[in-house]
Design a protein around this motif. Structure first.
Motif, PDB file in Angstrom:
ATOM      1  N   UNK A 170      -3.210  -1.139  12.467  1.00 48.21           N
ATOM      2  CA  UNK A 170      -3.772   0.126  12.917  1.00 48.21           C
ATOM      3  C   UNK A 170      -4.721  -0.056  14.102  1.00 48.21           C
ATOM      4  N   UNK A 171      -5.616  -1.035  13.981  1.00 43.69           N
ATOM      5  CA  UNK A 171      -6.658  -1.191  15.006  1.00 43.69           C
ATOM      6  C   UNK A 171      -6.117  -1.781  16.313  1.00 43.69           C
TER       7      UNK A 171
ATOM      8  N   UNK B 139     -10.718   0.627   7.060  1.00 47.87           N
ATOM      9  CA  UNK B 139     -10.733  -0.002   5.734  1.00 47.87           C
ATOM     10  C   UNK B 139     -11.931  -0.933   5.531  1.00 47.87           C
ATOM     11  N   UNK B 140     -12.371  -1.562   6.591  1.00 49.82           N
ATOM     12  CA  UNK B 140     -13.488  -2.510   6.457  1.00 49.82           C
ATOM     13  C   UNK B 140     -14.769  -1.953   7.070  1.00 49.82           C
TER      14      UNK B 140
ATOM     15  N   UNK C  72     -10.178 -10.357   8.626  1.00 50.72           N
ATOM     16  CA  UNK C  72     -10.338  -9.232   9.560  1.00 50.72           C
ATOM     17  C   UNK C  72     -11.416  -9.536  10.596  1.00 50.72           C
TER      18      UNK C  72
ATOM     19  N   UNK D 295       1.870   4.782   9.790  1.00 53.29           N
ATOM     20  CA  UNK D 295       2.114   3.353   9.552  1.00 53.29           C
ATOM     21  C   UNK D 295       3.175   3.198   8.452  1.00 53.29           C
TER      22      UNK D 295
ATOM     23  N   UNK E 171      -4.358   7.919   1.671  1.00 50.30           N
ATOM     24  CA  UNK E 171      -4.158   6.620   2.343  1.00 50.30           C
ATOM     25  C   UNK E 171      -5.150   6.565   3.500  1.00 50.30           C
ATOM     26  N   UNK E 172      -6.090   5.656   3.384  1.00 46.94           N
ATOM     27  CA  UNK E 172      -7.141   5.558   4.400  1.00 46.94           C
ATOM     28  C   UNK E 172      -6.562   5.028   5.713  1.00 46.94           C
ATOM     29  N   UNK E 173      -7.112   5.489   6.837  1.00 46.88           N
ATOM     30  CA  UNK E 173      -6.677   4.893   8.120  1.00 46.88           C
ATOM     31  C   UNK E 173      -6.990   3.396   8.132  1.00 46.88           C
ATOM     32  N   UNK E 174      -6.039   2.599   8.589  1.00 46.97           N
ATOM     33  CA  UNK E 174      -6.189   1.142   8.538  1.00 46.97           C
ATOM     34  C   UNK E 174      -7.441   0.632   9.226  1.00 46.97           C
ATOM     35  N   UNK E 175      -7.792   1.246  10.353  1.00 53.42           N
ATOM     36  CA  UNK E 175      -8.926   0.715  11.114  1.00 53.42           C
ATOM     37  C   UNK E 175     -10.274   1.050  10.475  1.00 53.42           C
TER      38      UNK E 175
ATOM     39  N   UNK F 266      -2.837  -3.762   7.168  1.00 52.66           N
ATOM     40  CA  UNK F 266      -3.030  -2.367   7.614  1.00 52.66           C
ATOM     41  C   UNK F 266      -4.115  -2.280   8.681  1.00 52.66           C
ATOM     42  N   UNK F 267      -5.170  -3.051   8.476  1.00 53.74           N
ATOM     43  CA  UNK F 267      -6.294  -3.044   9.422  1.00 53.74           C
ATOM     44  C   UNK F 267      -5.832  -3.518  10.807  1.00 53.74           C
TER      45      UNK F 267
ATOM     46  N   UNK G 221      -4.659  -4.894   2.844  1.00 53.92           N
ATOM     47  CA  UNK G 221      -5.729  -4.337   3.676  1.00 53.92           C
ATOM     48  C   UNK G 221      -5.793  -5.016   5.037  1.00 53.92           C
TER      49      UNK G 221
ATOM     50  N   UNK H  61      -7.601   4.818  -3.399  1.00 52.23           N
ATOM     51  CA  UNK H  61      -6.456   5.472  -2.746  1.00 52.23           C
ATOM     52  C   UNK H  61      -5.491   6.022  -3.794  1.00 52.23           C
TER      53      UNK H  61
ATOM     54  N   UNK I 291     -10.627  -0.393  -3.006  1.00 56.48           N
ATOM     55  CA  UNK I 291     -10.053   0.536  -2.026  1.00 56.48           C
ATOM     56  C   UNK I 291      -8.667   0.999  -2.476  1.00 56.48           C
ATOM     57  N   UNK I 292      -7.875   0.042  -2.935  1.00 54.01           N
ATOM     58  CA  UNK I 292      -6.513   0.404  -3.380  1.00 54.01           C
ATOM     59  C   UNK I 292      -6.570   1.338  -4.589  1.00 54.01           C
TER      60      UNK I 292
END
Lengths: 407, 91
Positions: free
Chosen positions: A64-65, B66-67, A340, A1, B60-64, A60-61, A57, B54, B50-51
């Motif tokens: 990516x998803x 993060x939550x 999100x 990314x 760097x965490x995978x975006x999907x 990125x979420x 966030x 990191x 989270x930031x």
């Protein structure tokens, strides 16, 4: 990314006939795939969602998803609240001098002693700060970065659309038939304004608690937009703005025309949008029945009018009983919904619609008001916006019926 | 290069960061601690946390994902996964 930051010149303020001195910035999160399935504008409201960590966030979420290019635009006056960790500069607070004097008067009337020389406003503020048990209300103006002012919606929507064209021109690879906007409150409102100005470009709008028209307290500095507490001071804040309400002949007059172009549920303008578009935009809206900032009645009206024009619309109406502590944390404005989760709920209900976007179609839109016509035209890949005096054709002048003349 | 790490060490370091960011006692943080257990751990604080993690772990965490974190233990596993697989932050 990959994360990329761009800066570009914003649309001039065609209503006030002034150029923009502050550039528009945007942050773009691109998924790792060669070709993204579309693009999403993440448009926060004026509050905490604007936090830079939270925004990052969310981008990125989603990128990516869902394999979407995720974009945050620092559109005109988007950064207008203090105490947020923003990516796009700081808002300063300018305390109105008269309110400092009033506070001093209140201090004395309550038995406060002036035992230090008061040579300027800072001396007064230091005196008023001494006794934390005495509280004061002060009127303050919020000064967005770059001497911006509260235009309310029009310029912010145009900036987002310019950003989209900029990204296409920069060679970003994404499906232009799948441009989505997500936002809550003011962010959702901007999303609807974008659709109003580019009805063939926006494929989907996801909004929570978005109002449908101008909120008067945001454009009239005499009203309080929101309160900010700092120790024993409460600042009654308004954002700097340039509108006035007493001189109709002046360009700065905020009259019915200014209000109607900013109304995303105005029937006549929705008719213009429907006539000029393939009606491909899908609307997913969620709104509380007890929202005190954004009228639930007007939201329902917006739904009904969009549906009547043939759009794919869904409005989830939330009451106190629907608060689940997960998606919906309260029934107040915004409902505490995280962007999100909002995206997860509604994006899968949307489909890509095959349609040329407005700059490919060279769309022309004319929104008429009582005195002004707002024209938005797409030529050579650019948006052109203008507001001129309406020309009323002879056929539009109401001719009294014969019977009325006779009487 | 990815830094070798184990869950206990990671948990201790995550708890310290959590204590600093949320002004809470890190000794009270365990793998099963959730956001509901800590005052002020809302969505904005979560983003800040989270930031910070990191940055400290240089990952760097995978975006999907993060939550997709129900408790501190999930966060620790995510940090360990990223350090083990070498998902390192750029720059």
């Amino acid at each position: 990314m990959a994360r990329t930051i761009y800066e570009f010149a914003g649309q001039p303020d065609f209503e006030l006939k002034s150029d923009r001195s502050h550039p528009v910035s945007m942050i773009v999160e691109t998924p790792e795939t060669e070709h993204a399935d579309g693009l999403v504008f993440v448009i926060p409201g004026m509050g905490g969602e604007r936090d830079k960590h939270y925004s990052e966030m969310i981008r990125r979420y989603i990128a990516s998803k869902y394999n979407l290019v995720a974009v945050s635009v620092d559109a005109h006056c988007s950064t207008c609240r203090p105490n947020c960790s923003t990516e796009f500069g700081e808002v300063t607070i300018d305390i109105e001098p008269t309110s400092i004097v009033h506070a001093l008067g209140y201090y004395v009337s309550q038995g406060g002693v002036v035992d230090v020389p008061l040579q300027n406003h800072n001396d007064v503020i230091a005196l008023l700060r001494r006794d934390p048990s005495m509280t004061f209300k002060l009127k303050a103006m919020l000064e967005p970065p770059g001497r911006q002012y509260q235009n309310f919606g029009v310029l912010a929507a145009l900036d987002h659309l310019t950003a989209l064209h900029f990204l296409i021109d920069q060679g970003h690879k994404f499906d232009t038939g799948n441009v989505i906007c997500i936002g809550s409150s003011h962010g959702g409102y901007i999303a609807h304004m974008m659709h109003k100005f580019a009805p063939n470009t926006i494929n989907g709008i996801i909004d929570a608690s978005a109002y449908t028209e101008t909120v008067p307290s945001f454009i009239d500095g005499k009203w309080t937009e929101f309160d900010l507490t700092d120790g024993n001071f409460t600042y009654e804040c308004s954002t700097t703005q340039k509108w006035q309400f007493v001189q109709p002949g002046d360009t700065t007059f905020f009259g019915p025309d200014r209000a109607l172009i900013r109304d995303t549920a105005y029937g006549d303008h929705l008719a213009v949008i429907a006539d000029a578009s393939s009606k491909t935009c899908q609307f997913r809206m969620i709104h509380s029945t007890v929202d005190r900032v954004s009228s639930p009645y007007l939201k329902a009206l917006q739904r009904d009018r969009l549906k009547a024009r043939g759009f794919d619309v869904r409005l989830d109406v939330i009451g106190e009983a629907d608060v689940d502590g997960k998606l919906i944390k309260s029934a107040d404005h915004g409902m505490g919904i995280a962007l999100n989760l909002l995206f997860d709920r509604y994006y899968p209900t949307m489909s890509r619609k095959v349609s040329k976007i407005d700059r490919e179609r060279e769309t022309e839109l004319v929104f008429r008001g009582p005195k002004l016509s707002y024209a938005l035209t797409y030529r050579q890949g650019q948006i052109h916006a203008d507001a001129t005096c309406s020309e009323i054709s002879a056929s539009e002048i109401e001719t009294p019926a014969a019977s009325q003349i006779a009487s | 290069m990815a830094k070798a790490s184990n869950s206990n060490d990671t948990l201790t370091r995550v708890a310290i960061i959590l204590g600093e960011e949320l002004a809470c006692n890190p000794t009270g943080i365990a793998a099963h601690t959730t956001a509901d257990d800590v005052d002020g751990w809302d969505s904005l604080a979560h983003a800040r946390l989270i930031m910070k993690i990191e940055e400290v772990f240089n990952v760097r965490f995978p975006g999907d994902r993060l939550f997709d974190l129900d408790c501190v233990g999930d966060l620790v596993i995510l940090v360990d996964d990223c350090t083990r697989t070498g998902i390192i932050a750029n720059g």
